[in-house]
Design an enzyme around this catalytic site. Structure first.
Site, mmCIF file in Angstrom:
data_model
loop_
_atom_site.group_PDB
_atom_site.id
_atom_site.type_symbol
_atom_site.label_atom_id
_atom_site.label_comp_id
_atom_site.label_asym_id
_atom_site.label_seq_id
_atom_site.Cartn_x
_atom_site.Cartn_y
_atom_site.Cartn_z
ATOM 1 N N VAL A 71 -27.394 -26.157 13.966
ATOM 2 C CA VAL A 71 -28.086 -26.809 15.087
ATOM 3 C C VAL A 71 -28.989 -25.861 15.882
ATOM 4 O O VAL A 71 -29.749 -26.310 16.731
ATOM 5 C CB VAL A 71 -27.103 -27.529 16.044
ATOM 6 C CG1 VAL A 71 -26.445 -28.707 15.363
ATOM 7 C CG2 VAL A 71 -26.079 -26.557 16.624
ATOM 8 N N SER A 150 -16.960 -31.131 27.701
ATOM 9 C CA SER A 150 -15.582 -30.627 27.739
ATOM 10 C C SER A 150 -15.073 -30.780 29.169
ATOM 11 O O SER A 150 -15.872 -30.901 30.104
ATOM 12 C CB SER A 150 -15.583 -29.136 27.368
ATOM 13 O OG SER A 150 -14.338 -28.545 27.628
ATOM 14 N N TYR A 163 -19.273 -20.553 28.026
ATOM 15 C CA TYR A 163 -18.872 -21.885 27.559
ATOM 16 C C TYR A 163 -18.872 -22.876 28.728
ATOM 17 O O TYR A 163 -19.395 -23.993 28.624
ATOM 18 C CB TYR A 163 -17.481 -21.782 26.917
ATOM 19 C CG TYR A 163 -16.982 -23.027 26.208
ATOM 20 C CD1 TYR A 163 -17.226 -23.226 24.847
ATOM 21 C CD2 TYR A 163 -16.233 -23.996 26.874
ATOM 22 C CE1 TYR A 163 -16.744 -24.362 24.187
ATOM 23 C CE2 TYR A 163 -15.755 -25.130 26.226
ATOM 24 C CZ TYR A 163 -16.010 -25.303 24.877
ATOM 25 O OH TYR A 163 -15.536 -26.431 24.235
ATOM 26 N N LYS A 167 -21.281 -26.131 29.028
ATOM 27 C CA LYS A 167 -20.720 -27.491 29.083
ATOM 28 C C LYS A 167 -21.112 -28.187 30.394
ATOM 29 O O LYS A 167 -21.344 -29.399 30.396
ATOM 30 C CB LYS A 167 -19.203 -27.450 28.899
ATOM 31 C CG LYS A 167 -18.761 -27.014 27.483
ATOM 32 C CD LYS A 167 -19.255 -27.958 26.390
ATOM 33 C CE LYS A 167 -18.607 -27.697 25.039
ATOM 34 N NZ LYS A 167 -19.117 -28.580 23.977
ATOM 35 N N ILE A 196 -7.557 -30.689 22.489
ATOM 36 C CA ILE A 196 -7.466 -31.478 21.251
ATOM 37 C C ILE A 196 -7.161 -30.522 20.101
ATOM 38 O O ILE A 196 -7.725 -29.419 20.044
ATOM 39 C CB ILE A 196 -8.823 -32.183 20.952
ATOM 40 C CG1 ILE A 196 -9.389 -32.911 22.184
ATOM 41 C CG2 ILE A 196 -8.682 -33.133 19.754
ATOM 42 C CD1 ILE A 196 -8.597 -34.104 22.685
HETATM 43 P P1 NAI Z 1 -14.033 -27.628 15.252
HETATM 44 O O1 NAI Z 1 -14.118 -26.132 15.135
HETATM 45 O O2 NAI Z 1 -12.931 -28.320 14.557
HETATM 46 O O3 NAI Z 1 -15.419 -28.296 14.829
HETATM 47 C C1 NAI Z 1 -16.642 -27.777 15.275
HETATM 48 C C2 NAI Z 1 -17.640 -27.883 14.135
HETATM 49 O O4 NAI Z 1 -18.904 -27.433 14.630
HETATM 50 C C3 NAI Z 1 -17.270 -26.998 12.941
HETATM 51 O O5 NAI Z 1 -17.247 -27.750 11.747
HETATM 52 C C4 NAI Z 1 -18.358 -25.944 12.925
HETATM 53 O O6 NAI Z 1 -18.731 -25.510 11.617
HETATM 54 C C5 NAI Z 1 -19.506 -26.675 13.601
HETATM 55 N N1 NAI Z 1 -20.503 -25.749 14.116
HETATM 56 C C6 NAI Z 1 -20.300 -24.601 14.822
HETATM 57 N N2 NAI Z 1 -21.476 -24.002 15.051
HETATM 58 C C7 NAI Z 1 -22.436 -24.779 14.487
HETATM 59 C C8 NAI Z 1 -23.834 -24.690 14.377
HETATM 60 N N3 NAI Z 1 -24.505 -23.648 14.878
HETATM 61 N N4 NAI Z 1 -24.497 -25.685 13.738
HETATM 62 C C9 NAI Z 1 -23.834 -26.734 13.205
HETATM 63 N N5 NAI Z 1 -22.507 -26.870 13.248
HETATM 64 C C10 NAI Z 1 -21.816 -25.891 13.891
HETATM 65 O O7 NAI Z 1 -13.963 -27.899 16.824
HETATM 66 P P2 NAI Z 1 -13.900 -29.222 17.701
HETATM 67 O O8 NAI Z 1 -12.873 -28.968 18.709
HETATM 68 O O9 NAI Z 1 -13.839 -30.443 16.878
HETATM 69 O O10 NAI Z 1 -15.304 -29.130 18.451
HETATM 70 C C11 NAI Z 1 -16.192 -30.216 18.600
HETATM 71 C C12 NAI Z 1 -16.781 -30.197 19.991
HETATM 72 O O11 NAI Z 1 -15.761 -30.474 20.945
HETATM 73 C C13 NAI Z 1 -17.383 -28.854 20.414
HETATM 74 O O12 NAI Z 1 -18.614 -29.080 21.088
HETATM 75 C C14 NAI Z 1 -16.350 -28.292 21.360
HETATM 76 O O13 NAI Z 1 -16.931 -27.396 22.308
HETATM 77 C C15 NAI Z 1 -15.835 -29.562 22.005
HETATM 78 N N6 NAI Z 1 -14.543 -29.467 22.676
HETATM 79 C C16 NAI Z 1 -13.396 -29.148 21.981
HETATM 80 C C17 NAI Z 1 -12.163 -29.160 22.619
HETATM 81 C C18 NAI Z 1 -10.859 -28.899 21.911
HETATM 82 O O14 NAI Z 1 -9.819 -28.803 22.573
HETATM 83 N N7 NAI Z 1 -10.831 -28.783 20.604
HETATM 84 C C19 NAI Z 1 -12.075 -29.480 24.050
HETATM 85 C C20 NAI Z 1 -13.325 -29.810 24.666
HETATM 86 C C21 NAI Z 1 -14.500 -29.799 23.989
#
Ligand code: NAI
Length: 259
Positions: A71, A150, A163, A167, A196
């Site tokens: 991205v 978040s 971060y 956010k 999560i």
């Molecule tokens: P995750 O690590 O399971 O998934 C994140 C995905 O984003 C991964 O597949 C990764 O390869 C991809 N990614 C990272 N950098 C990238 C880039 N430059 N271009 C394209 N893809 C990229 O993590 P999760 O938790 O599912 O994260 C999803 C969203 O949720 C994120 O924006 C995170 O900040 C947000 N979030 C997560 C929380 C949690 O507790 N897991 C809480 C609040 C927000």
């Protein structure tokens, strides 16, 4: 059976782009949207990650195609969107989900690099994807943008300032674009997940996760990715056409719990 309401809760046949869809909440959102009959554009950093999710979805008889997309690469984002629109005949929904986390104090020697990387991936990238998608969203009868922020977009965890700032920025971007694009019927909303279990948090030992969740959330547990995906789906329904600029916590009650 006859229905008494007018607005549709179906996204069947709609086309949805999801970033960071190889893992966690992005993957859960891709799976859920495909179950609901949408054509899903699965994007993430690696071909293996993307292919695995496309495989899961198509094996279930649902519709998806995958593209690698970092991205931070605006040109590639535009190319992927053009190819996906050619493949599916349009674009209705964008879910800006891709994310990562680097923590450290303000006097960390790598702070400036961490700041630049974090803001680029978590905030600036949203604008790239939205700008590339906009001409196509303008052609849609159900144009929806959902940004994943978040609970760190409301408050702050220690040593997490890039971060937290990014956010908070996602919430600001959501409000700004909701106002800018509202007259065109394009809704822009934001989800604030709490803790999560995903790729981002799986390294935290389970015992530590349990203690944190019991202390900080009303529901006393971590959430699962699909619980967040349902929040995102709600924003994308045709029936949600009057909901814009909304910031929805999906956090097990973290934000409202004082003690
Ligand atoms: P995750 O690590 O399971 O998934 C994140 C995905 O984003 C991964 O597949 C990764 O390869 C991809 N990614 C990272 N950098 C990238 C880039 N430059 N271009 C394209 N893809 C990229 O993590 P999760 O938790 O599912 O994260 C999803 C969203 O949720 C994120 O924006 C995170 O900040 C947000 N979030 C997560 C929380 C949690 O507790 N897991 C809480 C609040 C927000």
């Amino acid at each position: 059976m006859a229905r008494l309401s007018e607005l549709s809760r179906s996204i069947e046949g709609k086309v949805a782009l999801i970033t960071g869809a190889a893992s966690g909440m992005g993957r859960a959102t891709a799976r859920l949207f495909s179950d609901e009959g949408a054509h899903v554009i699965v994007t993430d950093l690696t071909a293996d990650g993307v292919d695995a999710v496309v495989q899961e979805i198509t094996a279930a008889g649902n519709s998806a195609q995958g593209w690698t997309l970092d991205v931070t690469d605006g040109e590639r984002a535009a190319q992927v969107i053009e190819e996906a629109v050619a493949a599916f005949g349009g674009l209705d929904m964008v879910v800006n989900n891709a994310g990562m986390a680097i923590s450290g104090p303000i006097d960390d020697p790598d702070f400036e690099d961490n700041w630049a990387t974090t803001v680029d991936i978590l905030l600036t990238a949203h604008t790239r994807i939205i700008r590339a998608a906009l001409p196509h969203l303008r052609q849609s009868d159900c144009p929806r943008i959902v940004n994943i922020a978040s609970t760190e977009g409301w408050g702050a965890t220690k040593f997490n300032s890039p971060y937290v700032a990014a956010k908070h920025g996602v919430i600001g971007l959501t409000k700004g674009l909701a106002v800018d694009l509202g007259r065109e019927g394009i809704t822009v909303n934001c989800i604030c997940p709490g803790p999560i279990v995903t790729g981002l948090t799986e390294a935290i030992p389970e015992e530590q996760r349990t203690i944190y969740a019991k202390r900080r959330t009303a529901l006393g547990r971590y959430g699962i990715p699909e619980e967040v995906a349902h929040g995102t789906l709600n924003f994308c329904l045709p029936a949600s056409q009057f909901m814009t600029g909304a910031i929805l916590p999906v956090d097990g009650g973290l934000l409202i719990k004082n003690a």
